[in-house]
Design a protein around this motif. Structure first.
Motif, mmCIF file in Angstrom:
data_model
loop_
_atom_site.group_PDB
_atom_site.id
_atom_site.type_symbol
_atom_site.label_atom_id
_atom_site.label_comp_id
_atom_site.label_asym_id
_atom_site.label_seq_id
_atom_site.Cartn_x
_atom_site.Cartn_y
_atom_site.Cartn_z
ATOM 1 N N PRO A 133 0.810 -1.225 0.000
ATOM 2 C CA PRO A 133 0.000 0.000 0.000
ATOM 3 C C PRO A 133 0.842 1.273 0.000
ATOM 4 O O PRO A 133 0.314 2.367 -0.206
ATOM 5 C CB PRO A 133 -0.842 -0.109 1.274
ATOM 6 C CG PRO A 133 -0.245 -1.194 2.076
ATOM 7 C CD PRO A 133 0.610 -2.042 1.202
ATOM 8 N N GLY A 134 2.152 1.125 0.194
ATOM 9 C CA GLY A 134 3.037 2.292 0.096
ATOM 10 C C GLY A 134 3.200 2.770 -1.338
ATOM 11 O O GLY A 134 3.744 3.838 -1.575
ATOM 12 N N ASP A 135 2.698 1.988 -2.278
ATOM 13 C CA ASP A 135 2.799 2.345 -3.694
ATOM 14 C C ASP A 135 1.406 2.200 -4.325
ATOM 15 O O ASP A 135 1.134 1.263 -5.077
ATOM 16 C CB ASP A 135 3.817 1.392 -4.355
ATOM 17 C CG ASP A 135 4.051 1.705 -5.816
ATOM 18 O OD1 ASP A 135 3.443 2.662 -6.339
ATOM 19 O OD2 ASP A 135 4.844 0.973 -6.436
ATOM 20 N N GLU A 179 -8.529 2.822 2.425
ATOM 21 C CA GLU A 179 -9.515 3.903 2.613
ATOM 22 C C GLU A 179 -10.726 3.389 3.387
ATOM 23 O O GLU A 179 -11.244 4.067 4.284
ATOM 24 C CB GLU A 179 -9.971 4.436 1.252
ATOM 25 C CG GLU A 179 -8.957 5.358 0.613
ATOM 26 C CD GLU A 179 -9.243 5.612 -0.860
ATOM 27 O OE1 GLU A 179 -10.397 5.397 -1.305
ATOM 28 O OE2 GLU A 179 -8.293 6.019 -1.573
ATOM 29 N N GLU A 180 -11.161 2.171 3.037
ATOM 30 C CA GLU A 180 -12.305 1.587 3.751
ATOM 31 C C GLU A 180 -11.961 1.361 5.226
ATOM 32 O O GLU A 180 -12.769 1.611 6.122
ATOM 33 C CB GLU A 180 -12.712 0.256 3.106
ATOM 34 C CG GLU A 180 -13.416 0.439 1.779
ATOM 35 C CD GLU A 180 -13.580 -0.877 1.008
ATOM 36 O OE1 GLU A 180 -13.716 -0.807 -0.215
ATOM 37 O OE2 GLU A 180 -13.544 -1.961 1.648
ATOM 38 N N ALA A 181 -10.735 0.887 5.468
ATOM 39 C CA ALA A 181 -10.317 0.618 6.853
ATOM 40 C C ALA A 181 -10.305 1.927 7.666
ATOM 41 O O ALA A 181 -10.764 1.956 8.813
ATOM 42 C CB ALA A 181 -8.937 -0.031 6.871
ATOM 43 N N ILE A 182 -9.810 2.995 7.070
ATOM 44 C CA ILE A 182 -9.756 4.268 7.794
ATOM 45 C C ILE A 182 -11.163 4.805 8.053
ATOM 46 O O ILE A 182 -11.456 5.327 9.134
ATOM 47 C CB ILE A 182 -8.884 5.299 7.030
ATOM 48 C CG1 ILE A 182 -7.425 4.833 7.012
ATOM 49 C CG2 ILE A 182 -8.985 6.700 7.631
ATOM 50 C CD1 ILE A 182 -6.801 4.589 8.389
ATOM 51 N N ALA A 221 -7.148 -8.186 13.834
ATOM 52 C CA ALA A 221 -6.505 -8.244 12.521
ATOM 53 C C ALA A 221 -5.142 -8.908 12.677
ATOM 54 O O ALA A 221 -4.639 -9.073 13.791
ATOM 55 C CB ALA A 221 -6.345 -6.838 11.957
ATOM 56 N N ALA A 222 -4.538 -9.270 11.540
ATOM 57 C CA ALA A 222 -3.191 -9.838 11.578
ATOM 58 C C ALA A 222 -2.164 -8.724 11.799
ATOM 59 O O ALA A 222 -2.369 -7.588 11.368
ATOM 60 C CB ALA A 222 -2.910 -10.545 10.260
ATOM 61 N N VAL A 223 -1.073 -9.041 12.453
ATOM 62 C CA VAL A 223 0.061 -8.123 12.580
ATOM 63 C C VAL A 223 0.719 -8.022 11.187
ATOM 64 O O VAL A 223 0.873 -9.060 10.524
ATOM 65 C CB VAL A 223 1.076 -8.698 13.592
ATOM 66 C CG1 VAL A 223 2.298 -7.813 13.685
ATOM 67 C CG2 VAL A 223 0.433 -8.903 14.971
ATOM 68 N N PRO A 224 1.124 -6.851 10.689
ATOM 69 C CA PRO A 224 1.099 -5.544 11.331
ATOM 70 C C PRO A 224 -0.070 -4.684 10.858
ATOM 71 O O PRO A 224 -0.214 -4.399 9.694
ATOM 72 C CB PRO A 224 2.415 -4.928 10.821
ATOM 73 C CG PRO A 224 2.571 -5.490 9.429
ATOM 74 C CD PRO A 224 1.851 -6.829 9.418
ATOM 75 N N ALA A 225 -0.888 -4.238 11.812
ATOM 76 C CA ALA A 225 -2.007 -3.350 11.473
ATOM 77 C C ALA A 225 -2.300 -2.418 12.640
ATOM 78 O O ALA A 225 -3.140 -2.700 13.494
ATOM 79 C CB ALA A 225 -3.244 -4.159 11.097
ATOM 80 N N GLY A 226 -1.569 -1.323 12.691
ATOM 81 C CA GLY A 226 -1.874 -0.255 13.646
ATOM 82 C C GLY A 226 -2.731 0.780 12.949
ATOM 83 O O GLY A 226 -2.956 0.700 11.742
ATOM 84 N N GLY A 227 -3.223 1.750 13.704
ATOM 85 C CA GLY A 227 -4.028 2.796 13.064
ATOM 86 C C GLY A 227 -3.641 4.166 13.565
ATOM 87 O O GLY A 227 -3.520 4.379 14.772
ATOM 88 N N ARG A 284 5.033 -1.157 2.752
ATOM 89 C CA ARG A 284 4.227 -1.565 3.918
ATOM 90 C C ARG A 284 3.547 -2.894 3.645
ATOM 91 O O ARG A 284 3.497 -3.343 2.506
ATOM 92 C CB ARG A 284 3.148 -0.508 4.207
ATOM 93 C CG ARG A 284 3.688 0.755 4.798
ATOM 94 C CD ARG A 284 2.565 1.669 5.213
ATOM 95 N NE ARG A 284 1.845 2.230 4.079
ATOM 96 C CZ ARG A 284 0.531 2.435 4.052
ATOM 97 N NH1 ARG A 284 -0.218 2.083 5.079
ATOM 98 N NH2 ARG A 284 -0.033 2.973 2.998
ATOM 99 N N SER A 285 2.979 -3.467 4.687
ATOM 100 C CA SER A 285 2.331 -4.761 4.541
ATOM 101 C C SER A 285 0.894 -4.626 4.036
ATOM 102 O O SER A 285 0.022 -4.139 4.747
ATOM 103 C CB SER A 285 2.331 -5.484 5.886
ATOM 104 O OG SER A 285 1.424 -6.559 5.830
ATOM 105 N N GLY A 286 0.664 -5.102 2.814
ATOM 106 C CA GLY A 286 -0.703 -5.162 2.309
ATOM 107 C C GLY A 286 -1.526 -6.163 3.104
ATOM 108 O O GLY A 286 -2.747 -6.041 3.223
ATOM 109 N N ALA A 287 -0.833 -7.168 3.672
ATOM 110 C CA ALA A 287 -1.531 -8.173 4.487
ATOM 111 C C ALA A 287 -2.176 -7.508 5.702
ATOM 112 O O ALA A 287 -3.339 -7.770 6.034
ATOM 113 C CB ALA A 287 -0.545 -9.245 4.930
ATOM 114 N N GLY A 288 -1.424 -6.628 6.355
ATOM 115 C CA GLY A 288 -1.960 -5.925 7.528
ATOM 116 C C GLY A 288 -3.162 -5.072 7.159
ATOM 117 O O GLY A 288 -4.203 -5.097 7.824
ATOM 118 N N VAL A 289 -3.031 -4.314 6.072
ATOM 119 C CA VAL A 289 -4.117 -3.414 5.645
ATOM 120 C C VAL A 289 -5.374 -4.221 5.297
ATOM 121 O O VAL A 289 -6.477 -3.929 5.767
ATOM 122 C CB VAL A 289 -3.666 -2.567 4.428
ATOM 123 C CG1 VAL A 289 -4.846 -1.842 3.799
ATOM 124 C CG2 VAL A 289 -2.585 -1.580 4.854
#
Ligand code: PLP
Length: 352
Positions: free
Chosen positions: A35-37, A49-52, A209-215, A246-251
Motif C-alpha cells: 500500500p506504500g505504492d 480507505e475503507e479501513a480508515i 486483525a493480523a500483525v502488522p495493522a496499527g491505526g 508496507r504490509s498489504g496483508a496488515g491493511v
C-alpha cells in the motif's frame, strides 16, 4: 527446518491475538501487495480507505484522515511528529502521564522534543493538576491514554483536551489497545467526546486483525499533511507514512476484520473479555491476592515473584507491571477454560 506456528493456549500477557478467520484469509490474499505504492497496488489502497473510514466510525470521526501503520508505536511517533512540526517553539515539549506507553520515549528521542512525564492518581489515571502544572507556551502536545498498557485505565480525555487548548497545544489519544472495546463502555474517550486531534487505534490488538495493522487517525487531512513528503519515483506524489514499503496483508486484514466484526462482533467480544477479566479478578481475590479492579479486560494482581516464576515454568506466558504485579490481558483468544486451567495450576502450586 519448519518451526511450529505460535499456539495461543497459554498466552495471557500479549496485547495481540489470533487473527479472526476472515482477517487471516485477507492477509494471505494480499501478502504480495504494498500500500506504500498505491499507483501500482490500487486495490489494497481502496481497502485502506475503507479501513480508515471504519476506524473513523469506531472513534467518532465522520471524515477521518489517517492510515494503517505498522502498530501503535508508529502511530504514536507520527502523532508526536505532527505536533512538533506545527509547534512554534524551537524546543517544544510533550506532556504525558507516567502510564503512557514506552513508544513515546522513542518518539521524543527521534524527534528531539522534551518529554514531561507527570504522575498518575490513586486510580492510575493522569493527574490533572500535575498536567496543568507541566504545560506552558512551549507545549506542543498533551497525551492521554484510553486503555493503559498495565492497568487498562482511561485518562480524563475531555479535561486533557481543555488543558491542551488552554496553551494552544494538540491532544493525542493513545487508544492502541482500548479503541476496540471502549465504544461499548461509558467512557468519554474519542473525537466525539473531546477536542482530540490525533489517535492511535490498532486493528492488530483488540481489533483481531493480523500483525502488522496499527491505526493513525487525524481530525483533518491538514494534520496528516504535516507528515507528507514528495515521492518522485512512485506514481503517487506524496507519502505520509513512516515506513515506505508496507504490509498489504496488515491493511487487508484490518479492513476484513472490521467489516466482519464492527459493531456487533466487537461488542460480543468485549462482553466476553470483560466477564473473563472479572472472573479472574474474583478468583485471585478469593485466594487472598490484592487485585487492581479490572475496569477494562486487563487484570493486575500482587502475585509474588516466586509463584509467577513457577507459573511461567509451567508454560504460562504472563508478564509483570513496573511495580511487579502479575498482569493478564483478556484478549479474544483467552477463554474461561484457559483461565480456569491457570487458576488450577496456581492452586496446585499453593498446596505444595
Ligand atoms: N500504546 C499502547 C497503549 C500499547 O499498549 C501498546 C502496546 O502494547 C502500544 C502503544 C505499542 O503498540 P505496538 O507494539 O503495536 O507498536
Amino acid at each position: 527446518m519448519q518451526s511450529e506456528p505460535q499456539a495461543f493456549d497459554r498466552v495471557l500477557s500479549s496485547m495481540c491475538t489470533e487473527p479472526h478467520p476472515v482477517a487471516r484469509d485477507a492477509a494471505e490474499r494480499f501478502l504480495a501487495t504494498n500500500p506504500g505504492d498505491p499507483g501500482t497496488y490500487p486495490s489494497v489502497s481502496t481497502l485502506e480507505e475503507e479501513a480508515i473510514a471504519m476506524l473513523g466510525s469506531i472513534a467518532g470521526l465522520e471524515e477521518p484522515a489517517g492510515y494503517i501503520a505498522s502498530g501503535g508505536t508508529e502511530a504514536n511517533i507520527q502523532a508526536v511528529r505532527i505536533a512538533r512540526d506545527r509547534a512554534e517553539s524551537r524546543r517544544p515539549n510533550v506532556v504525558m502521564p507516567e502510564s503512557a506507553h514506552f513508544s513515546f520515549q522513542k518518539a521524543a528521542d527521534i524527534l528531539g522534543v522534551e518529554l514531561r512525564i507527570v504522575p498518575t492518581d490513586d486510580d492510575f489515571r493522569a493527574d490533572l493538576e500535575a498536567v496543568r502544572a507541566s504545560v506552558d507556551e512551549a507545549t506542543a502536545l498533551v497525551i492521554g491514554v484510553a486503555g493503559t498498557t498495565e492497568y487498562g485505565r482511561v485518562d480524563p480525555i475531555p479535561e486533557l483536551g481543555e488543558i491542551a487548548r488552554s496553551v494552544d497545544a494538540m491532544l493525542h489519544v493513545d487508544a492502541a489497545w482500548g479503541g476496540f472495546v471502549l465504544p461499548f463502555t461509558d467512557y468519554d474517550w474519542n473525537f466525539d467526546h473531546a477536542a482530540v486531534d490525533t489517535m492511535a487505534i490498532d486493528p492488530h490488538k483488540m481489533g483481531q486483525a493480523a500483525v502488522p495493522a496499527g491505526g493513525l487517525l487525524a481530525r483533518s487531512e491538514e494534520l496528516l499533511d504535516e507528515l507528507a513528503v514528495d515521492t518522485p519515483y512512485l506514481e503517487s506524489t506524496s507519502q505520509a507514512t513512516l515506513t515506505g514499503t508496507r504490509s498489504g496483508a496488515g491493511v487487508a486484514s484490518a479492513a476484513a476484520a472490521m467489516e466482519e466484526l464492527w459493531p456487533e462482533g466487537y461488542k460480543r467480544q468485549y462482553v466476553r473479555s470483560q466477564n473473563n477479566a472479572e472472573w479472574l479478578a474474583d478468583a485471585l481475590e478469593k485466594r487472598g491476592y490484592e487485585v487492581v479492579d479490572p475496569t477494562l479486560p486487563l487484570v493486575a494482581a500482587d502475585v509474588p515473584r516466586s509463584t509467577f516464576d513457577a507459573l511461567r515454568a509451567k508454560g504460562w506466558r504472563i508478564s509483570r507491571t513496573a511495580t511487579d504485579e502479575l498482569r493478564v490481558v483478556c484478549m479474544p483468544h483467552v477463554t474461561r477454560e484457559m483461565l480456569a486451567s491457570f487458576i488450577g495450576d496456581l492452586d496446585r502450586l499453593e498446596v505444595r
